[in-house]
Design an enzyme around this catalytic site. Structure first.
Site, PDB file in Angstrom:
ATOM      1  N   CYS A   2     -12.101  52.645  64.177  1.00 25.85           N
ATOM      2  CA  CYS A   2     -11.904  53.475  65.353  1.00 25.85           C
ATOM      3  C   CYS A   2     -11.844  52.579  66.584  1.00 25.85           C
ATOM      4  O   CYS A   2     -12.334  51.460  66.572  1.00 25.85           O
ATOM      5  CB  CYS A   2     -13.062  54.453  65.508  1.00 25.85           C
ATOM      6  SG  CYS A   2     -13.394  55.383  64.011  1.00 25.85           S
ATOM      7  N   ARG A  27      -5.868  51.188  66.367  1.00 22.48           N
ATOM      8  CA  ARG A  27      -7.059  51.046  65.515  1.00 22.48           C
ATOM      9  C   ARG A  27      -7.319  52.301  64.691  1.00 22.48           C
ATOM     10  O   ARG A  27      -7.932  52.252  63.640  1.00 22.48           O
ATOM     11  CB  ARG A  27      -8.278  50.747  66.390  1.00 22.48           C
ATOM     12  CG  ARG A  27      -8.262  49.359  66.987  1.00 22.48           C
ATOM     13  CD  ARG A  27      -9.559  49.099  67.688  1.00 22.48           C
ATOM     14  NE  ARG A  27     -10.661  49.012  66.772  1.00 22.48           N
ATOM     15  CZ  ARG A  27     -11.195  47.889  66.337  1.00 22.48           C
ATOM     16  NH1 ARG A  27     -10.712  46.736  66.739  1.00 22.48           N
ATOM     17  NH2 ARG A  27     -12.207  47.892  65.507  1.00 22.48           N
ATOM     18  N   TRP A  73     -10.403  57.049  63.278  1.00 27.49           N
ATOM     19  CA  TRP A  73      -9.806  56.927  61.940  1.00 27.49           C
ATOM     20  C   TRP A  73     -10.845  57.547  61.007  1.00 27.49           C
ATOM     21  O   TRP A  73     -11.922  56.988  60.811  1.00 27.49           O
ATOM     22  CB  TRP A  73      -9.546  55.461  61.606  1.00 27.49           C
ATOM     23  CG  TRP A  73      -8.837  55.298  60.298  1.00 27.49           C
ATOM     24  CD1 TRP A  73      -7.490  55.329  60.092  1.00 27.49           C
ATOM     25  CD2 TRP A  73      -9.430  55.076  59.012  1.00 27.49           C
ATOM     26  NE1 TRP A  73      -7.218  55.151  58.758  1.00 27.49           N
ATOM     27  CE2 TRP A  73      -8.397  54.983  58.063  1.00 27.49           C
ATOM     28  CE3 TRP A  73     -10.750  54.951  58.570  1.00 27.49           C
ATOM     29  CZ2 TRP A  73      -8.621  54.773  56.716  1.00 27.49           C
ATOM     30  CZ3 TRP A  73     -10.974  54.739  57.223  1.00 27.49           C
ATOM     31  CH2 TRP A  73      -9.911  54.648  56.311  1.00 27.49           C
ATOM     32  N   ASN A  99     -18.181  53.669  65.730  1.00 26.35           N
ATOM     33  CA  ASN A  99     -17.242  53.106  64.754  1.00 26.35           C
ATOM     34  C   ASN A  99     -18.082  52.521  63.629  1.00 26.35           C
ATOM     35  O   ASN A  99     -18.951  51.699  63.887  1.00 26.35           O
ATOM     36  CB  ASN A  99     -16.411  52.000  65.442  1.00 26.35           C
ATOM     37  CG  ASN A  99     -15.484  51.279  64.497  1.00 26.35           C
ATOM     38  OD1 ASN A  99     -15.132  51.805  63.434  1.00 26.35           O
ATOM     39  ND2 ASN A  99     -15.078  50.076  64.862  1.00 26.35           N
ATOM     40  N   GLY A 100     -17.857  52.957  62.396  1.00 26.57           N
ATOM     41  CA  GLY A 100     -18.666  52.455  61.281  1.00 26.57           C
ATOM     42  C   GLY A 100     -19.037  53.615  60.375  1.00 26.57           C
ATOM     43  O   GLY A 100     -18.441  54.695  60.452  1.00 26.57           O
ATOM     44  N   GLU A 482       4.481  40.930  49.377  1.00 28.43           N
ATOM     45  CA  GLU A 482       4.454  41.265  50.806  1.00 28.43           C
ATOM     46  C   GLU A 482       5.584  42.228  51.154  1.00 28.43           C
ATOM     47  O   GLU A 482       5.397  43.183  51.911  1.00 28.43           O
ATOM     48  CB  GLU A 482       4.513  39.973  51.627  1.00 28.43           C
ATOM     49  CG  GLU A 482       4.635  40.149  53.134  1.00 28.43           C
ATOM     50  CD  GLU A 482       3.480  40.902  53.784  1.00 28.43           C
ATOM     51  OE1 GLU A 482       2.466  41.178  53.118  1.00 28.43           O
ATOM     52  OE2 GLU A 482       3.612  41.256  54.974  1.00 28.43           O
ATOM     53  N   LYS A 486       5.084  46.066  52.697  1.00 29.16           N
ATOM     54  CA  LYS A 486       5.682  46.543  53.958  1.00 29.16           C
ATOM     55  C   LYS A 486       6.397  47.866  53.734  1.00 29.16           C
ATOM     56  O   LYS A 486       6.280  48.790  54.538  1.00 29.16           O
ATOM     57  CB  LYS A 486       6.666  45.517  54.530  1.00 29.16           C
ATOM     58  CG  LYS A 486       6.058  44.273  55.117  1.00 29.16           C
ATOM     59  CD  LYS A 486       5.361  44.440  56.454  1.00 29.16           C
ATOM     60  CE  LYS A 486       3.886  44.587  56.257  1.00 29.16           C
ATOM     61  NZ  LYS A 486       3.115  43.406  56.163  1.00 29.16           N
ATOM     62  N   GLU A 489       3.922  50.749  53.135  1.00 22.69           N
ATOM     63  CA  GLU A 489       3.099  51.012  54.310  1.00 22.69           C
ATOM     64  C   GLU A 489       3.829  51.834  55.375  1.00 22.69           C
ATOM     65  O   GLU A 489       3.275  52.763  55.931  1.00 22.69           O
ATOM     66  CB  GLU A 489       2.710  49.637  54.855  1.00 22.69           C
ATOM     67  CG  GLU A 489       1.578  49.601  55.819  1.00 22.69           C
ATOM     68  CD  GLU A 489       1.221  48.168  56.199  1.00 22.69           C
ATOM     69  OE1 GLU A 489       2.012  47.228  55.975  1.00 22.69           O
ATOM     70  OE2 GLU A 489       0.130  47.989  56.753  1.00 22.69           O
ATOM     71  N   HIS A 505       8.728  42.490  29.839  1.00 21.21           N
ATOM     72  CA  HIS A 505       7.443  42.908  29.259  1.00 21.21           C
ATOM     73  C   HIS A 505       7.057  44.321  29.706  1.00 21.21           C
ATOM     74  O   HIS A 505       5.907  44.703  29.578  1.00 21.21           O
ATOM     75  CB  HIS A 505       6.361  41.892  29.618  1.00 21.21           C
ATOM     76  CG  HIS A 505       6.681  40.517  29.128  1.00 21.21           C
ATOM     77  ND1 HIS A 505       6.608  40.178  27.790  1.00 21.21           N
ATOM     78  CD2 HIS A 505       7.135  39.418  29.772  1.00 21.21           C
ATOM     79  CE1 HIS A 505       6.980  38.907  27.648  1.00 21.21           C
ATOM     80  NE2 HIS A 505       7.309  38.427  28.839  1.00 21.21           N
ATOM     81  N   LYS A 604      -5.281  49.626  61.994  1.00 22.63           N
ATOM     82  CA  LYS A 604      -4.963  48.206  62.107  1.00 22.63           C
ATOM     83  C   LYS A 604      -6.074  47.320  61.564  1.00 22.63           C
ATOM     84  O   LYS A 604      -5.825  46.362  60.859  1.00 22.63           O
ATOM     85  CB  LYS A 604      -4.678  47.878  63.572  1.00 22.63           C
ATOM     86  CG  LYS A 604      -4.313  46.430  63.843  1.00 22.63           C
ATOM     87  CD  LYS A 604      -2.955  46.121  63.285  1.00 22.63           C
ATOM     88  CE  LYS A 604      -2.546  44.676  63.483  1.00 22.63           C
ATOM     89  NZ  LYS A 604      -1.483  44.301  62.546  1.00 22.63           N
TER      90      LYS A 604
HETATM   91  C1  AGP Z   1      -0.662  44.623  56.590  1.00 19.99           C
HETATM   92  O1  AGP Z   1       0.585  45.061  56.950  1.00 19.99           O
HETATM   93  C2  AGP Z   1      -1.765  45.553  56.593  1.00 19.99           C
HETATM   94  N1  AGP Z   1      -1.761  46.510  57.596  1.00 19.99           N
HETATM   95  C3  AGP Z   1      -3.093  45.101  56.052  1.00 19.99           C
HETATM   96  O2  AGP Z   1      -2.858  44.786  54.711  1.00 19.99           O
HETATM   97  C4  AGP Z   1      -3.815  43.919  56.738  1.00 19.99           C
HETATM   98  O3  AGP Z   1      -3.087  42.750  56.577  1.00 19.99           O
HETATM   99  C5  AGP Z   1      -5.234  43.793  56.158  1.00 19.99           C
HETATM  100  O4  AGP Z   1      -5.948  44.957  56.448  1.00 19.99           O
HETATM  101  C6  AGP Z   1      -5.984  42.573  56.653  1.00 19.99           C
HETATM  102  O5  AGP Z   1      -6.150  42.573  58.034  1.00 19.99           O
HETATM  103  P1  AGP Z   1      -6.650  41.282  58.781  1.00 19.99           P
HETATM  104  O6  AGP Z   1      -5.556  40.252  58.675  1.00 19.99           O
HETATM  105  O7  AGP Z   1      -6.870  41.715  60.194  1.00 19.99           O
HETATM  106  O8  AGP Z   1      -7.891  40.812  58.118  1.00 19.99           O
END
Ligand code: AGP
Length: 609
Positions: A2, A27, A73, A99-100, A482, A486, A489, A505, A604
């Site tokens: 958050c 966030r 969040w 937050n937590g 990766e 993307k 996500e 396989h 984020k």
């Molecule tokens: C990547 O596109 C993501 N949103 C996510 O996997 C991110 O890389 C991960 O949460 C790690 O974050 P950080 O690099 O701030 O530790």
């Protein structure tokens, strides 16, 4: 996860809080709220959904010079107005933003309900407001009431509290979730990260775990729950922290993709030593002599940072001939890992606040291991806790999908690989080759970016697929991982990455004209073998998008679409190919009308477990 912002000073609080929430919206963005001390009352406004819903309720109309705001969040309870923060005590005297996760919230709820407290939300956080209110009846002041409450809760928190009867006073506390205090002239701010502070002040102080701070416009007093009063340390923010505008771009993700020539140049800036064909890494805090004793390297991170780590492992093994592996930080820390004296542990994180990466770091350090960090946010928890490291200097990354941070992570790991290699067996000539390739990288990224329109038309061909495979062999496999991440996500398309060699396989069973495969195909020793796999996909009428630097007529025959990337050193394909894959995912998501900056269910910075 958050976002937290709070203000006490001489200006109207609400506009400052709303501006802070806009900067923090990445966030968490499922609901938001503010509360302001208005004469001797607390006036709160909350709204479910994006921040615009809160803005539509005109929070600026609440007058007062002390207040706080929160963007959520959800962990406990759905994204409703009732569950949005701030939460207030039943008599409206105390408000909290949190937050937590409060782990013993259920027991505390039951106890408080039996005492007659009425709960208005399903959140774990609400217990804090009621507990602090109860403590205020016997404590001398708000600071004591908060300290007493924190002693009975279990869990993690970045917390700010306000009491209607203590004007212009905030109390903030931290355990496991970041809290940073901005120090201005006759005004103070509190935030979950520095992005929300940089437009007000460059002077900040990070709370440490277990700290509770009393904050007024004139200053702050910090108390550690364990050791009593402590003198807070202040630091100056990085000059790039305030750069959070979107410029002429429609969203942050596209802006950040296009910023990569500059962000990479900053990561590499001043670090390439062409005289000795090595690199300069001032902040490692480990001497070359100590590094000679290193027998293996372990890289840890989450999500994209983990995938960058997988690429880093290939680079370190091939350039430094050191046995290297990468592992998700969360998995590593829960398997009671063996920590060894002659292993160098490298933790990778954009935010420097990812809970599992931090927890893994602490576990290694507790067992006597040496940890260096690759981190973007200067002064973040990780940056402060590691023994040394490399700052990526990529600049603030706002979009939830990591783009420029990923390429700067890979570039930083390449720097580390060259450094480790050159104090071992990497020859000056071989060192010089990768240094020249690193130097060329920003301009080559510009070349990839210039194909954005072509990549958009490739994306248009696959946007209607329900699912996609991403493949790559050996060092190209992490690129495929990766690329698939993307697409999942931001486009919400199912995407699965597997090593090309695994095709027969199992995955081949799913190949038909409706299952596109995106192949990361570097022109390396494995090219022929990978082309054979493409032929097998093509024989089952599977559409193939190839990202390659190879000019091979066989690829032309097999691929439905080819995206060409420039030639580079074998170690650096992840950078150039990932840029093409970022654009691919972006254009698919954009064509499908998705909110690329704030994908559903994500946030984020994952500061909870
Ligand atoms: C990547 O596109 C993501 N949103 C996510 O996997 C991110 O890389 C991960 O949460 C790690 O974050 P950080 O690099 O701030 O530790």
């Amino acid at each position: 996860m958050c976002g937290i912002i709070a203000y006490t000073g001489t200006q109207q609080a609400a506009p400052i809080l709303m501006d802070g929430l806009r900067r923090l919206a990445y966030r968490g963005y499922d609901s938001a709220g503010v509360v302001v001390q208005n004469r001797s009352k607390l006036k709160a406004l909350r709204a479910a959904g994006k921040l615009e819903n809160l803005a539509a309720r005109k929070p600026e109309s609440i007058k007062g010079t002390c207040g706080m705001g929160h963007t959520r969040w959800a962990t406990h309870g759905e994204a409703t107005e009732a569950n949005a923060h701030p939460h207030l005590s039943n008599d409206q005297r105390v408000a909290i933003i949190h937050n937590g996760i409060i782990e013993n919230a259920d027991q505390l709820r039951t106890r408080l309900s039996n005492e007659g407290v009425e709960f208005l939300s399903e959140t774990d956080s609400e217990v804090l407001a009621h507990l602090i209110r109860r403590e205020l009846d016997s404590a001398e002041n708000l600071l004591d009431a908060v300290c007493n409450t924190l002693k009975i809760i279990q869990g993690t928190y970045g917390l700010v509290v306000i009491d209607s009867e203590q004007p212009n006073t905030l109390v903030a506390a931290r355990a496991g979730s970041p809290v940073v205090i901005g120090i201005g002239e006759n005004e103070m701010l509190v935030a979950s990260d520095t992005t929300a502070l940089a437009s007000h002040t460059r002077e900040v102080s990070h709370l440490l775990d277990g700290d509770v701070a009393l904050i007024t416009p004139k200053g702050m007093q910090v108390r550690s729950l364990d050791t009593g009063l402590r003198e807070p340390q202040t630091t100056q923010l990085d000059e790039h922290t305030a750069e959070t505008g979107r410029g002429e771009f429609p969203n942050y993700m596209l802006k950040e993709i296009f910023e990569q020539p500059e962000s990479l140049a900053r990561t590499l800036g001043g670090r390439l030593d062409k005289r000795f064909n090595t690199v300069r890494l001032g902040g490692l805090n480990v001497s070359a002599r100590e590094l000679l004793d290193v027998r293996a390297v372990k890289i840890l991170g989450c999500g994209t940072a983990y995938y960058a780590g997988l690429s880093g492992a290939h680079m370190i093994e091939s350039l430094a001939r050191l046995s290297t592996s990468a592992e998700p930080a969360a998995e590593f820390r829960y398997r009671n890992p063996v920590i060894e004296r002659d292993v160098l542990y490298v933790v990778v994180s954009q935010s420097g606040e990812t809970f599992d990466t931090l927890a893994a770091t602490r576990e290694i350090q507790r067992k006597g291991g040496q940890v260096i960090g690759i981190n973007n946010v200067v002064g973040s928890s990780l940056a402060r806790e590691v023994d040394g490291g490399i700052y990526m200097h990529a600049g603030p990354e706002i979009s939830v999908a990591s783009t420029k941070a990923y390429t700067s992570m890979v570039a930083s790991l390449a720097l580390l690989a060259v450094y480790l290699g050159r104090i071992r067996d990497l020859s000056p000539e071989a060192g010089g080759q990768i240094i020249s390739a690193l130097e060329a990288l920003p301009a080559q990224v510009t070349e990839v970016l210039s194909q954005s329109e072509e990549i958009a038309s490739v994306a248009a061909q696959v946007q209607n697929a329900k699912s996609a495979f991403f493949i790559g062999r050996a060092a190209a496999h992490p690129i495929a991982l990766e690329g698939a991440l993307k697409l999942k996500e931001i486009a919400y398309l199912h995407a699965e990455a597997y090593p090309t060699s695994e095709l027969k396989h199992g995955p081949l069973a799913l190949i038909d004209e409706n299952m596109p495969t995106v192949a990361a195909l570097p022109n390396d020793d494995l090219l022929d073998k990978s082309i054979s796999s493409l032929a097998e996909i093509n024989a089952r009428r599977g559409p193939i998008v190839v990202i390659t630097n190879a000019n091979d007529p066989r690829i032309e025959k097999l691929a439905s679409h080819i995206v060409r990337v420039p030639d580079t050193h074998d170690a650096l394909h992840p950078v150039l190919m990932a840029v093409a894959l970022q654009l691919f995912a972006y254009h698919v998501a954009n064509a499908l009308g998705k909110d690329v900056d704030q994908p559903r269910n994500l946030a984020k910075s994952v500061t909870v477990e």
